[in-house]
Write an enzyme that holds these catalytic residues in place. Structure first.
Site, mmCIF file in Angstrom:
data_model
loop_
_atom_site.group_PDB
_atom_site.id
_atom_site.type_symbol
_atom_site.label_atom_id
_atom_site.label_comp_id
_atom_site.label_asym_id
_atom_site.label_seq_id
_atom_site.Cartn_x
_atom_site.Cartn_y
_atom_site.Cartn_z
ATOM 1 C CG ASP A 71 -8.542 0.824 -2.634
ATOM 2 O OD1 ASP A 71 -8.562 1.576 -1.638
ATOM 3 O OD2 ASP A 71 -7.488 0.365 -3.126
ATOM 4 C CB SER A 78 -7.356 -3.052 -8.628
ATOM 5 O OG SER A 78 -7.453 -1.694 -8.258
ATOM 6 C CE LYS A 118 -1.427 -2.289 -2.438
ATOM 7 N NZ LYS A 118 -1.767 -0.867 -2.696
ATOM 8 C CE LYS A 131 -7.274 1.517 -6.689
ATOM 9 N NZ LYS A 131 -6.594 1.588 -5.385
ATOM 10 C CD GLU A 182 -7.871 -1.977 -0.887
ATOM 11 O OE1 GLU A 182 -8.573 -2.710 -1.622
ATOM 12 O OE2 GLU A 182 -6.675 -1.735 -1.113
ATOM 13 C CG ASP A 216 -3.553 -0.559 0.512
ATOM 14 O OD1 ASP A 216 -2.360 -0.570 0.854
ATOM 15 O OD2 ASP A 216 -3.877 -0.432 -0.696
ATOM 16 N N GLY A 242 -1.635 -5.022 -5.002
ATOM 17 C CA GLY A 242 -0.736 -4.825 -6.139
ATOM 18 C C GLY A 242 -0.386 -3.366 -6.286
ATOM 19 C CE LYS A 286 -8.274 -2.188 -5.028
ATOM 20 N NZ LYS A 286 -7.046 -2.583 -4.302
HETATM 21 O O1 OSB Z 1 -4.624 1.042 -3.381
HETATM 22 O O2 OSB Z 1 -4.419 -0.959 -3.969
HETATM 23 C C1 OSB Z 1 -4.177 0.226 -4.166
HETATM 24 C C2 OSB Z 1 -2.211 0.656 -7.416
HETATM 25 C C3 OSB Z 1 -1.318 1.629 -7.057
HETATM 26 C C4 OSB Z 1 -1.378 2.158 -5.793
HETATM 27 C C5 OSB Z 1 -2.346 1.711 -4.889
HETATM 28 C C6 OSB Z 1 -3.230 0.714 -5.243
HETATM 29 C C7 OSB Z 1 -3.196 0.206 -6.540
HETATM 30 C C8 OSB Z 1 -4.142 -0.786 -7.043
HETATM 31 C C9 OSB Z 1 -3.714 -1.556 -8.274
HETATM 32 O O3 OSB Z 1 -5.242 -0.957 -6.600
HETATM 33 C C10 OSB Z 1 -3.610 -3.010 -8.084
HETATM 34 C C11 OSB Z 1 -2.920 -3.658 -9.271
HETATM 35 O O4 OSB Z 1 -3.604 -3.943 -10.257
HETATM 36 O O5 OSB Z 1 -1.700 -3.856 -9.221
HETATM 37 MG MG MG Z 2 -5.685 -0.064 -1.861
#
Ligand code: OSB
Ligand code: MG
Length: 368
Positions: free
Chosen positions: A188, A135, A262, A163, A213, A238, A290, A161
């Site tokens: 995402d 991510s 999660k 952001k 996402e 999510d 994560g 992925k």
């Molecule tokens: O939206 O998936 C998410 C991290 C913190 C809060 C929300 C998210 C995330 C990540 C990081 O996308 C995923 C990772 O590398 O742990």
């Molecule tokens: Mg997410």
């Protein structure tokens, strides 16, 4: 099993990168780490609540309050038959799922250690390695995004992925897709769009994304269902999925065709297993999300991601991407996009107490 004592530590670990999302930026990973002690064994649970209530309503502070005042008394000095029994006792506490998950996952680790089995097998996991992706936070420029994708693709990650937030989203995705026509690519938004700005989401439809996402508000399943009707790209939820009931509603409404699980967001492994059942019945693929976890949370994620319904690469990338030094050994490292599932008892990694003491900001011992 009787829990003799617990230690709740507040930990701060500097991240190797600035992680920017549509809701904020993280440079240091601050979290609560729970150790449950029983008959000489320690079970470990990492609470994924963040400093601020921006991804989720919970924070390090609210989780500490709820754990200390309401959840730990259900466990410390008590006879506990199973993690499910804790779940039932904690059902009186509404919400606060990340706080609950810290206890539930620590109990799962403890019970698996007592039984001498890996947490993966105790949960019903069947894989010996899991496919993982990365991510990538929002970087300052489109060129830096493309470079970051190049680096992680060359490291073998199975899915990238990005952001996104309203603004440079389409430009960013177009540039990455042009440079890498064949990679598994997703975005995402962390709920940054509204039905009024959803044209920007529709503009991402031609880029062959595996899924989009959480484009819209976390409480609005109907808006996701309406948006889904206008897209060929599947929506993955999510933030909107806090429970198996949410998953059932979201799937029935057509709000998503993929689910990010999660453990912290849903309140522990028990609820994750119930979502796994809902998804299996509906033919919906899952993947493990994560929260920039340190080694304990990462190992907990790897264990659940070894279940058969986790059919897509998750966000559990190598520990060394995030931290110079992790609190567990051996470190959880992916090779060519495959993360081995630990086979030792419980989470299958040892907490390094020397490293842990260096990153511990404060700690509270809880005795009966
Ligand atoms: O939206 O998936 C998410 C991290 C913190 C809060 C929300 C998210 C995330 C990540 C990081 O996308 C995923 C990772 O590398 O742990
Ligand atoms: Mg997410």
């Amino acid at each position: 099993m009787r829990t003799d004592a617990a230690v709740l530590r507040q930990v701060a670990m500097p991240l190797k990168f600035r992680f920017r999302t549509s809701f904020g930026e993280t440079t240091t990973k601050s979290f609560l780490l729970l150790e449950l002690v029983s008959e000489g064994l320690s079970g470990w649970g990492e609470c994924v609540a963040e400093d601020g209530p921006f991804y989720s309503p919970e924070t390090v502070g609210t989780a500490e309050h709820v754990l200390t005042r309401f959840l730990m008394p259900l466990v410390v000095g008590q006879e506990i038959a199973s993690a499910e029994a804790f779940d039932a006792a904690a059902a009186r506490v509404r919400g606060n799922r990340m706080a609950k998950a810290a206890v539930e996952t620590a109990l799962r680790d403890l019970f698996a250690k007592k039984d001498g089995v890996s947490l993966s097998r105790a949960l019903g996991g069947t894989r010996s390695a899991i496919e993982v992706g990365v991510s990538l936070g929002i970087s300052p420029t489109v060129a830096e995004t493309v470079e970051s994708v190049r680096k992680h693709v060359s490291q073998g990650y199975r899915r990238i992925k990005l952001k996104i937030e309203p603004g440079t989203d389409v430009e960013r995705v177009r540039a990455v897709r042009e440079a890498f026509p064949d990679i598994a690519l997703t975005v995402d938004a962390n709920a940054a769009y509204t039905p009024a700005t959803a044209d920007r989401i529709r503009a991402l439809d031609p880029f062959g994304l595996d899924y989009i996402e959480q484009p819209l508000h976390h409480e609005d399943l109907l808006a996701h269902a309406a948006l889904a009707k206008t897209l060929k790209t599947p929506i993955c939820l999510d933030e909107s999925i806090r429970s198996a009931d949410d998953a059932r509603s979201a799937v029935a409404l057509g709000a998503c065709r993929v689910i990010n699980v999660k453990i912290g967001r849903v309140g522990g492994h028990g609820e994750a297993l119930r979502i796994h059942e809902v998804a299996r019945e509906a033919g919906v693929p899952l993947w493990c999300g994560g929260m920039l976890e340190a080694g304990v949370g990462r190992a907990q994620n790897v264990a659940v991601a070894s279940l058969p319904g986790f059919g897509k690469p998750g966000d559990t990338s190598s520990s060394s991407r995030y931290f110079d030094e992790d609190i567990v050994a051996p470190p959880l490292e992916a090779v060519d996009g495959l993360m081995p599932v630990p086979t030792g008892p419980g989470i299958g990694v040892e907490v390094r107490r020397d490293v842990l003491s260096r990153v511990t900001v404060s700690q509270k011992e809880i005795r009966p």
